[in-house]
Design a protein around this motif. Structure first.
Motif, PDB file in Angstrom:
ATOM      1  N   UNK A 179      -3.907 -28.197  22.860  1.00  0.00           N
ATOM      2  CA  UNK A 179      -2.817 -27.763  23.724  1.00  0.00           C
ATOM      3  C   UNK A 179      -1.549 -27.741  22.886  1.00  0.00           C
ATOM      4  N   UNK A 180      -0.910 -26.629  22.891  1.00  0.00           N
ATOM      5  CA  UNK A 180       0.286 -26.487  22.087  1.00  0.00           C
ATOM      6  C   UNK A 180       1.550 -26.549  22.911  1.00  0.00           C
ATOM      7  N   UNK A 181       2.634 -26.504  22.183  1.00  0.00           N
ATOM      8  CA  UNK A 181       3.945 -26.511  22.817  1.00  0.00           C
ATOM      9  C   UNK A 181       4.153 -25.205  23.578  1.00  0.00           C
ATOM     10  N   UNK A 182       3.458 -24.160  23.146  1.00  0.00           N
ATOM     11  CA  UNK A 182       3.576 -22.856  23.798  1.00  0.00           C
ATOM     12  C   UNK A 182       3.199 -22.944  25.280  1.00  0.00           C
ATOM     13  N   UNK A 183       2.147 -23.688  25.587  1.00  0.00           N
ATOM     14  CA  UNK A 183       1.718 -23.850  26.981  1.00  0.00           C
ATOM     15  C   UNK A 183       2.787 -24.565  27.804  1.00  0.00           C
ATOM     16  N   UNK A 184       3.412 -25.561  27.217  1.00  0.00           N
ATOM     17  CA  UNK A 184       4.464 -26.299  27.924  1.00  0.00           C
ATOM     18  C   UNK A 184       5.642 -25.382  28.230  1.00  0.00           C
ATOM     19  N   UNK A 185       5.998 -24.532  27.268  1.00  0.00           N
ATOM     20  CA  UNK A 185       7.097 -23.592  27.498  1.00  0.00           C
ATOM     21  C   UNK A 185       6.741 -22.560  28.565  1.00  0.00           C
ATOM     22  N   UNK A 186       5.483 -22.116  28.585  1.00  0.00           N
ATOM     23  CA  UNK A 186       5.063 -21.160  29.607  1.00  0.00           C
ATOM     24  C   UNK A 186       5.120 -21.802  30.997  1.00  0.00           C
ATOM     25  N   UNK A 187       4.687 -23.049  31.106  1.00  0.00           N
ATOM     26  CA  UNK A 187       4.731 -23.743  32.394  1.00  0.00           C
ATOM     27  C   UNK A 187       6.181 -23.929  32.837  1.00  0.00           C
ATOM     28  N   UNK A 188       7.051 -24.283  31.909  1.00  0.00           N
ATOM     29  CA  UNK A 188       8.466 -24.455  32.240  1.00  0.00           C
ATOM     30  C   UNK A 188       9.089 -23.132  32.686  1.00  0.00           C
ATOM     31  N   UNK A 189       8.715 -22.045  32.018  1.00  0.00           N
ATOM     32  CA  UNK A 189       9.251 -20.737  32.392  1.00  0.00           C
ATOM     33  C   UNK A 189       8.797 -20.342  33.789  1.00  0.00           C
ATOM     34  N   UNK A 190       7.537 -20.598  34.109  1.00  0.00           N
ATOM     35  CA  UNK A 190       7.046 -20.294  35.455  1.00  0.00           C
ATOM     36  C   UNK A 190       7.779 -21.156  36.477  1.00  0.00           C
ATOM     37  N   UNK A 191       7.993 -22.413  36.163  1.00  0.00           N
ATOM     38  CA  UNK A 191       8.712 -23.300  37.079  1.00  0.00           C
ATOM     39  C   UNK A 191      10.129 -22.835  37.352  1.00  0.00           C
ATOM     40  N   UNK A 192      10.834 -22.441  36.303  1.00  0.00           N
ATOM     41  CA  UNK A 192      12.208 -21.953  36.470  1.00  0.00           C
ATOM     42  C   UNK A 192      12.223 -20.658  37.277  1.00  0.00           C
ATOM     43  N   UNK A 193      11.317 -19.748  36.947  1.00  0.00           N
ATOM     44  CA  UNK A 193      11.254 -18.471  37.651  1.00  0.00           C
ATOM     45  C   UNK A 193      10.921 -18.657  39.129  1.00  0.00           C
ATOM     46  N   UNK A 194       9.952 -19.515  39.422  1.00  0.00           N
ATOM     47  CA  UNK A 194       9.565 -19.773  40.816  1.00  0.00           C
ATOM     48  C   UNK A 194      10.720 -20.422  41.574  1.00  0.00           C
ATOM     49  N   UNK A 195      11.425 -21.318  40.926  1.00  0.00           N
ATOM     50  CA  UNK A 195      12.559 -21.982  41.580  1.00  0.00           C
ATOM     51  C   UNK A 195      13.658 -20.990  41.926  1.00  0.00           C
ATOM     52  N   UNK A 196      13.997 -20.137  40.992  1.00  0.00           N
ATOM     53  CA  UNK A 196      15.069 -19.159  41.236  1.00  0.00           C
ATOM     54  C   UNK A 196      14.664 -18.184  42.337  1.00  0.00           C
ATOM     55  N   UNK A 197      13.455 -17.642  42.236  1.00  0.00           N
ATOM     56  CA  UNK A 197      13.002 -16.689  43.252  1.00  0.00           C
ATOM     57  C   UNK A 197      12.885 -17.373  44.612  1.00  0.00           C
ATOM     58  N   UNK A 198      12.402 -18.598  44.626  1.00  0.00           N
ATOM     59  CA  UNK A 198      12.283 -19.336  45.888  1.00  0.00           C
ATOM     60  C   UNK A 198      13.629 -19.577  46.554  1.00  0.00           C
ATOM     61  N   UNK A 199      14.617 -19.937  45.756  1.00  0.00           N
ATOM     62  CA  UNK A 199      15.942 -20.175  46.314  1.00  0.00           C
ATOM     63  C   UNK A 199      16.559 -18.893  46.861  1.00  0.00           C
ATOM     64  N   UNK A 200      16.379 -17.799  46.137  1.00  0.00           N
ATOM     65  CA  UNK A 200      16.911 -16.523  46.613  1.00  0.00           C
ATOM     66  C   UNK A 200      16.246 -16.133  47.931  1.00  0.00           C
ATOM     67  N   UNK A 201      14.931 -16.311  47.996  1.00  0.00           N
ATOM     68  CA  UNK A 201      14.224 -15.954  49.229  1.00  0.00           C
ATOM     69  C   UNK A 201      14.603 -16.870  50.394  1.00  0.00           C
ATOM     70  N   UNK A 202      14.782 -18.154  50.128  1.00  0.00           N
ATOM     71  CA  UNK A 202      15.173 -19.086  51.202  1.00  0.00           C
ATOM     72  C   UNK A 202      16.555 -18.754  51.752  1.00  0.00           C
ATOM     73  N   UNK A 203      17.477 -18.410  50.861  1.00  0.00           N
ATOM     74  CA  UNK A 203      18.829 -18.103  51.320  1.00  0.00           C
ATOM     75  C   UNK A 203      18.909 -16.763  52.036  1.00  0.00           C
TER      76      UNK A 203
END
Length: 64
Positions: free
Chosen positions: A1-25
């Motif tokens: 498992x590389x650091x690349x996977x951790x960055x991909x998971x973090x990117x998905x988390x940030x993207x989901x958070x932003x989209x989720x907040x926009x949709x909730x508002x």
């Protein structure tokens, strides 16, 4: 498992958070939930092979 996977998971988390907040508002809580669920499934799809390898190594270690 590389650091690349951790960055991909973090990117998905940030993207989901932003989209989720926009949709909730904008009043679309159901869509925000579906986006969160989709993000979780994507990350699980990436993680499952590593979990399988972990259990295989443990099984081989204890010769089960």
């Amino acid at each position: 498992m590389g650091v690349n996977l951790i960055f991909k998971i973090a990117a998905v988390g940030i993207l989901v958070t932003v989209i989720g907040q926009v949709l909730k508002h904008s009043g679309r809580e159901e869509h925000a939930f579906l986006v969160s669920l989709a993000g979780l499934l994507i990350v699980l799809f990436w993680i499952v092979p590593y979990i399988y390898d972990l259990f295989s190594n443990i099984r081989d270690l204890f010769s089960l």
